[in-house]
Design a protein around this motif. Structure first.
Motif, PDB file in Angstrom:
ATOM      1  N   MET A  53      10.503  -5.193   5.396  1.00 28.37           N
ATOM      2  CA  MET A  53       9.756  -4.006   5.795  1.00 28.37           C
ATOM      3  C   MET A  53       9.881  -2.892   4.756  1.00 28.37           C
ATOM      4  O   MET A  53       8.904  -2.179   4.475  1.00 28.37           O
ATOM      5  CB  MET A  53      10.218  -3.513   7.157  1.00 28.37           C
ATOM      6  N   ILE A  54      11.054  -2.741   4.175  1.00 28.74           N
ATOM      7  CA  ILE A  54      11.248  -1.702   3.164  1.00 28.74           C
ATOM      8  C   ILE A  54      10.339  -1.948   1.967  1.00 28.74           C
ATOM      9  O   ILE A  54       9.714  -1.016   1.423  1.00 28.74           O
ATOM     10  CB  ILE A  54      12.728  -1.643   2.736  1.00 28.74           C
ATOM     11  N   PHE A  55      10.212  -3.201   1.547  1.00 29.48           N
ATOM     12  CA  PHE A  55       9.372  -3.520   0.392  1.00 29.48           C
ATOM     13  C   PHE A  55       7.888  -3.539   0.752  1.00 29.48           C
ATOM     14  O   PHE A  55       7.043  -3.163  -0.069  1.00 29.48           O
ATOM     15  CB  PHE A  55       9.784  -4.872  -0.201  1.00 29.48           C
ATOM     16  N   LEU A  56       7.560  -3.979   1.965  1.00 29.01           N
ATOM     17  CA  LEU A  56       6.155  -4.077   2.354  1.00 29.01           C
ATOM     18  C   LEU A  56       5.499  -2.709   2.505  1.00 29.01           C
ATOM     19  O   LEU A  56       4.278  -2.593   2.410  1.00 29.01           O
ATOM     20  CB  LEU A  56       6.031  -4.862   3.658  1.00 29.01           C
ATOM     21  N   LEU A  57       6.291  -1.676   2.758  1.00 31.56           N
ATOM     22  CA  LEU A  57       5.723  -0.327   2.845  1.00 31.56           C
ATOM     23  C   LEU A  57       5.184   0.159   1.509  1.00 31.56           C
ATOM     24  O   LEU A  57       4.397   1.112   1.459  1.00 31.56           O
ATOM     25  CB  LEU A  57       6.781   0.655   3.368  1.00 31.56           C
ATOM     26  N   THR A  58       5.594  -0.481   0.413  1.00 33.15           N
ATOM     27  CA  THR A  58       5.197  -0.022  -0.924  1.00 33.15           C
ATOM     28  C   THR A  58       4.325  -1.042  -1.649  1.00 33.15           C
ATOM     29  O   THR A  58       4.260  -1.033  -2.883  1.00 33.15           O
ATOM     30  CB  THR A  58       6.448   0.278  -1.771  1.00 33.15           C
ATOM     31  N   ILE A  59       3.651  -1.938  -0.919  1.00 31.86           N
ATOM     32  CA  ILE A  59       2.779  -2.925  -1.555  1.00 31.86           C
ATOM     33  C   ILE A  59       1.693  -2.212  -2.358  1.00 31.86           C
ATOM     34  O   ILE A  59       0.999  -1.325  -1.848  1.00 31.86           O
ATOM     35  CB  ILE A  59       2.137  -3.840  -0.489  1.00 31.86           C
ATOM     36  N   PHE A  60       1.544  -2.584  -3.618  1.00 29.97           N
ATOM     37  CA  PHE A  60       0.555  -1.914  -4.475  1.00 29.97           C
ATOM     38  C   PHE A  60      -0.182  -2.901  -5.386  1.00 29.97           C
ATOM     39  O   PHE A  60      -1.411  -2.912  -5.431  1.00 29.97           O
ATOM     40  CB  PHE A  60       1.233  -0.843  -5.334  1.00 29.97           C
ATOM     41  N   ALA A  61       0.555  -3.729  -6.126  1.00 26.18           N
ATOM     42  CA  ALA A  61      -0.049  -4.573  -7.161  1.00 26.18           C
ATOM     43  C   ALA A  61      -1.117  -5.502  -6.598  1.00 26.18           C
ATOM     44  O   ALA A  61      -2.193  -5.677  -7.209  1.00 26.18           O
ATOM     45  CB  ALA A  61       1.038  -5.394  -7.860  1.00 26.18           C
TER      46      ALA A  61
END
Length: 296
Positions: free
Chosen positions: A226-234
């Motif tokens: 969840m911590i990483f999925l909040l910052t999905i960009f590429a």
């Protein structure tokens, strides 16, 4: 004697602190300086296209953001993306962990192949899915659909958010599998065998033995993902660029649009502060959830 020991411990503790101080100070500066600048810019009128309009803006940037429909669309897309990817990776990772725990020919190779997508860079993964898998004319999925007599789907036009969910879930499913498969190694086989002897079937063993055993590992997977999925960009940048319209614009991509496309640093910084608050709320909730599971 006691004084000598106490003095020795004190000197040793001071030496340890002196060795740790540079690293801790650098880490604090690494965190505090960007956060402080983001907060400062969020209260400023700072648009690179209008250099003459500067000064203290108060809460104008936040008021503009909260009145902008794009913010709420981005937050909705963010929650949908995180929720669906978590559901797919946790459920799929649990089932695959149970499968790969069984003995079968080529299990070691199958495990390596199943885990390998996690080590593919997000940009490369997005390009592979965009040009080789989901391309409406030459993609593998289009070829499969036409082979079975169905019409090819233009994924990024007709199902944009679903396409992003599939790509991100494909990347993070191996991570969930790796953590849960590692947790499966500590499952007591004697307990499972005793359940079989008492007449328990595979479904009962899964729900009453395997799943409770994986509860802590599942909590860890949810927290980290969840911590990483909040910052999905590429994946969004490479495939849909946030479109069509705002269909795949999440909070991270909205901040990018405001900062590097609209050159509105003040509004983008306000969006960054909102993202930080949201991430901290999620982190506090997840830490409490994991701590509760560890106490059980």
């Amino acid at each position: 004697m006691n004084k000598t020991r106490a003095s020795g411990r004190t000197v040793g503790g001071l030496r340890t602190l002196s060795l740790q101080a540079p690293a801790v100070t650098l880490l604090l500066l690494w965190m505090v300086i960007p956060l402080g600048m983001t907060l400062w810019f969020s209260f400023q009128r700072y648009n690179l296209l209008m250099p003459g309009m500067t000064g203290f803006a108060g809460l104008e940037n936040y008021q503009y953001l909260f009145s902008d429909p794009a913010l709420w669309a981005a937050m909705g897309n963010t929650l949908q993306l995180v929720g669906w990817v978590l559901a797919i990776t946790v459920v799929g990772g649990t089932l695959l962990a149970v499968l790969f725990q069984q003995e079968f020919a080529g299990r070691g190779i199958a495990r390596v192949l199943a885990i390998s997508p996690f080590f593919v860079m997000p940009t490369v993964s997005a390009l592979v899915w965009k040009n080789m898998m989901m391309h409406p004319s030459n993609g593998v999925l289009s070829w499969v659909a036409e082979t079975f007599g169905f019409q090819a789907v233009d994924w990024f036009s007709s199902l944009p958010l679903t396409s992003i969910v599939i790509i991100v879930a494909w990347q993070w499913l191996p991570f969930a599998l790796l953590i849960l498969l590692t947790a499966m190694q500590s499952l007591d086989e004697d307990q499972v065998e005793a359940a079989r002897m008492d007449g328990a079937g595979p479904v009962a063993i899964f729900f009453f033995i395997t799943l409770p055993h994986l509860k802590r590992a599942i909590s860890v997977v949810i927290m980290i993902e969840m911590i990483f999925l909040l910052t999905i960009f590429a994946e969004i940048f490479v495939t849909t660029s946030g479109g069509p319209g705002l269909a795949t614009t999440n909070l991270a991509y909205l901040i990018y649009i405001r900062a590097l496309l609209d050159f509105d640093v003040g509004t983008a910084s306000a969006g960054g502060v909102i993202a930080i608050i949201l991430a901290n709320i999620v982190a506090i909730f997840l830490v409490r959830m994991v701590a509760k599971n560890l106490e059980d």
